[in-house]
Scaffold this active site. Sequence first.
Site, PDB file in Angstrom:
ATOM      1  CG  HIS A 266      -1.072   8.360  -3.255  1.00 16.04           C
ATOM      2  ND1 HIS A 266      -0.553   7.240  -2.647  1.00 16.04           N
ATOM      3  CD2 HIS A 266      -2.420   8.260  -3.093  1.00 16.04           C
ATOM      4  CE1 HIS A 266      -1.530   6.509  -2.133  1.00 16.04           C
ATOM      5  NE2 HIS A 266      -2.682   7.105  -2.410  1.00 16.04           N
ATOM      6  CG  HIS A 307       7.451   3.302   2.137  1.00 13.77           C
ATOM      7  ND1 HIS A 307       6.426   3.790   2.911  1.00 13.77           N
ATOM      8  CD2 HIS A 307       6.888   2.853   0.994  1.00 13.77           C
ATOM      9  CE1 HIS A 307       5.284   3.628   2.265  1.00 13.77           C
ATOM     10  NE2 HIS A 307       5.533   3.065   1.098  1.00 13.77           N
ATOM     11  CG  ASP A 364       6.405   2.397  -4.961  1.00 11.95           C
ATOM     12  OD1 ASP A 364       5.328   1.973  -5.407  1.00 11.95           O
ATOM     13  OD2 ASP A 364       6.497   3.015  -3.891  1.00 11.95           O
TER      14      ASP A 364
END
Length: 424
Positions: A266, A307, A364
């Site tokens: 996560h 993603h 990210d």
Amino acid sequence: MADKKARLTVDGLDEVIELPVYSGTEGPDVIDVRPLTGKGLFTYDPGFVSTAACESQITYIDGDKGILLHRGYPIDQLAEQSDYLEVCYLLLNGELPNAEEKKRFVNTISNHTMVHEQLISFYKGFRRDAHPMAIMCGVVGALSAFYHDSLDINNANHREVCAYRLIAKMPTLAAMCYKYSIGQPFMFPRNDKGYAENFLRMMFSTPCAEYEVSPVLVRAMDRIFTLHADHEQNASTSTVRLAGSSGANPFACIAAGIAALWGPAHGGANEAVLTMLNEIGDEANIPEFIKRAKDPEDPFRLMGFGHRVYRNFDPRSRVMKKTCDEVLAELNIDDPLLRIATRLEEIALEDPYFVERKLYPNVDFYSGIILKAMGIPTSMFTVIFAMSRTIGWISHWNEFHSSPNRIGRPRQLYTGAKKRDYPG
């Protein structure tokens, strides 16, 4: 009121079961399966990936189209034209603030950034090499021991005060985690500093010398906060809602969200990007790792590309890429890992293998590069994510308690032993 109905037939049942079908303002229709329990049936949905467990007006995601909306506003517009505290106001209240409302909100947050002096004792109880997320789980949960005056979850004013306290104090608690890990004294927040600037100052200044932070870095940090503010019903947000459904106080619920975020599946993605760059080690090794990434038999994966939710370009990535370019230009850093990252980005945007599969660099990937360039250790990456996401968590928690609700109680498909007698 249901817009239409679905009809379900089940072997062994003589009747056809009618199920209401609801339509939201965006997204797919939702079949209300609650009538099934009266027929002795449950639905089976591991991971709840096909189940709407709540109704919400806060955030909407369309992964196929690469859309992320906060209260209807596209995330890229908010990141470019707004700032984090304005987005916090929006998520909490449903509308953007006018000038007076924003000024009042910012002043309120700025005047609640200090934490109780006794909280320092909590930090001293941890080893110096403790992971900052372990400390955050403890100290955020402990806030409920200090603020008894705002724990009535049925009182709207109490819920608002708790939200303000959490937003204001999270940067202070996070910076204290870092200072504790390196043996430096804690730095108190300054009410005359902006939210992101205050955090960077608490991270990097010392009593010996004031830290003058670049406006480019302040803006970059503010955008990282904004782009991570909320992401609909993910694992940590659902955890906060489920914990909240039991009537637990908001500080305990946010601590539960932090624990869920800590999981590498996560919140640890940007940290995993830096781990991957270290594994590659040198630009000369990139072709070998690209080859491995394309090999379906090789377990190696390029972290920070593609993603789980977005089947198209991550809408947050465009702003984060621009921010990454600004930060690297401002700092003019010659770092081998950053050179590897830059080259990987070029390949992912040009190589047909990645382009055809829409394996674009995600938020990210860029945030990990930015944070490293700013001198923030990888152990703090997920802590910064938790800081950013606190507004999303507390907004969902508040929404849950602002309307009729019930305690969460997922069902199961039992496959264990049938009833049997204890051997005589």
